[in-house]
Design a protein around this motif. Structure first.
Motif, PDB file in Angstrom:
ATOM      1  N   UNK A  46       0.821  -1.209   0.000  1.00 17.09           N
ATOM      2  CA  UNK A  46       0.000   0.000   0.000  1.00 17.09           C
ATOM      3  C   UNK A  46       0.860   1.267   0.000  1.00 17.09           C
ATOM      4  N   UNK A  47       1.942   1.238   0.755  1.00 13.48           N
ATOM      5  CA  UNK A  47       2.834   2.402   0.805  1.00 13.48           C
ATOM      6  C   UNK A  47       3.503   2.634  -0.554  1.00 13.48           C
ATOM      7  N   UNK A  48       3.921   1.567  -1.211  1.00 12.69           N
ATOM      8  CA  UNK A  48       4.521   1.715  -2.540  1.00 12.69           C
ATOM      9  C   UNK A  48       3.480   2.234  -3.523  1.00 12.69           C
ATOM     10  N   UNK A  49       2.268   1.711  -3.418  1.00 17.07           N
ATOM     11  CA  UNK A  49       1.196   2.165  -4.306  1.00 17.07           C
ATOM     12  C   UNK A  49       0.926   3.656  -4.118  1.00 17.07           C
ATOM     13  N   UNK A  78      10.082   3.515  -1.936  1.00 18.59           N
ATOM     14  CA  UNK A  78      11.116   2.536  -2.308  1.00 18.59           C
ATOM     15  C   UNK A  78      12.493   3.000  -1.832  1.00 18.59           C
ATOM     16  N   UNK A  79      12.773   4.280  -1.990  1.00 17.27           N
ATOM     17  CA  UNK A  79      14.044   4.832  -1.508  1.00 17.27           C
ATOM     18  C   UNK A  79      14.146   4.720   0.010  1.00 17.27           C
ATOM     19  N   UNK A  80      13.057   5.028   0.679  1.00 13.84           N
ATOM     20  CA  UNK A  80      13.002   4.907   2.141  1.00 13.84           C
ATOM     21  C   UNK A  80      13.283   3.462   2.566  1.00 13.84           C
ATOM     22  N   UNK A  81      12.680   2.510   1.867  1.00 14.34           N
ATOM     23  CA  UNK A  81      12.910   1.091   2.181  1.00 14.34           C
ATOM     24  C   UNK A  81      14.374   0.711   2.028  1.00 14.34           C
ATOM     25  N   UNK A  82      15.040   1.301   1.061  1.00 12.36           N
ATOM     26  CA  UNK A  82      16.464   1.011   0.853  1.00 12.36           C
ATOM     27  C   UNK A  82      17.317   1.532   2.002  1.00 12.36           C
ATOM     28  N   UNK A  83      16.893   2.636   2.609  1.00 11.17           N
ATOM     29  CA  UNK A  83      17.683   3.264   3.669  1.00 11.17           C
ATOM     30  C   UNK A  83      17.366   2.745   5.064  1.00 11.17           C
ATOM     31  N   UNK A  84      16.108   2.339   5.283  1.00 10.69           N
ATOM     32  CA  UNK A  84      15.647   2.014   6.636  1.00 10.69           C
ATOM     33  C   UNK A  84      15.227   0.553   6.700  1.00 10.69           C
ATOM     34  N   UNK A  85      15.731  -0.159   7.714  1.00 16.35           N
ATOM     35  CA  UNK A  85      15.390  -1.566   7.883  1.00 16.35           C
ATOM     36  C   UNK A  85      13.934  -1.757   8.262  1.00 16.35           C
TER      37      UNK A  85
END
Length: 73
Positions: free
Chosen positions: A48-51, A58-65
């Motif tokens: 839902x967040x990606x949508x 997506x960038x946030x996911x790459x930076x934060x576990x």
């Protein structure tokens, strides 16, 4: 540090209750029900967040576990 601190807290609470009471049943419920269901919730929330936020999330996911902090380096 984490995208899902409330789920981590819930995991720790369930585990702590099971260990505090020495309850095998609570450990089984934690392992067989709580963990899989919360992992499904997490996956759906991430979708839902990606949508909604797209590349920003997506960038946030790459930076934060997700459930564990990422090593910075």
């Amino acid at each position: 540090w984490l995208r899902h601190p409330l789920y981590v807290a819930a995991f720790l609470i369930w585990l702590a209750v099971a260990l505090a009471y020495g309850s095998v049943l609570a450990l089984v419920v934690f392992a067989v029900y709580v963990v899989p269901i919360y992992l499904l919730y997490i996956r759906e929330e991430e979708r839902l967040m990606i949508e909604r936020y797209g590349d920003t999330y997506r960038d946030y996911r790459e930076r934060v576990g997700g459930l564990f902090p990422r090593r910075r380096g």
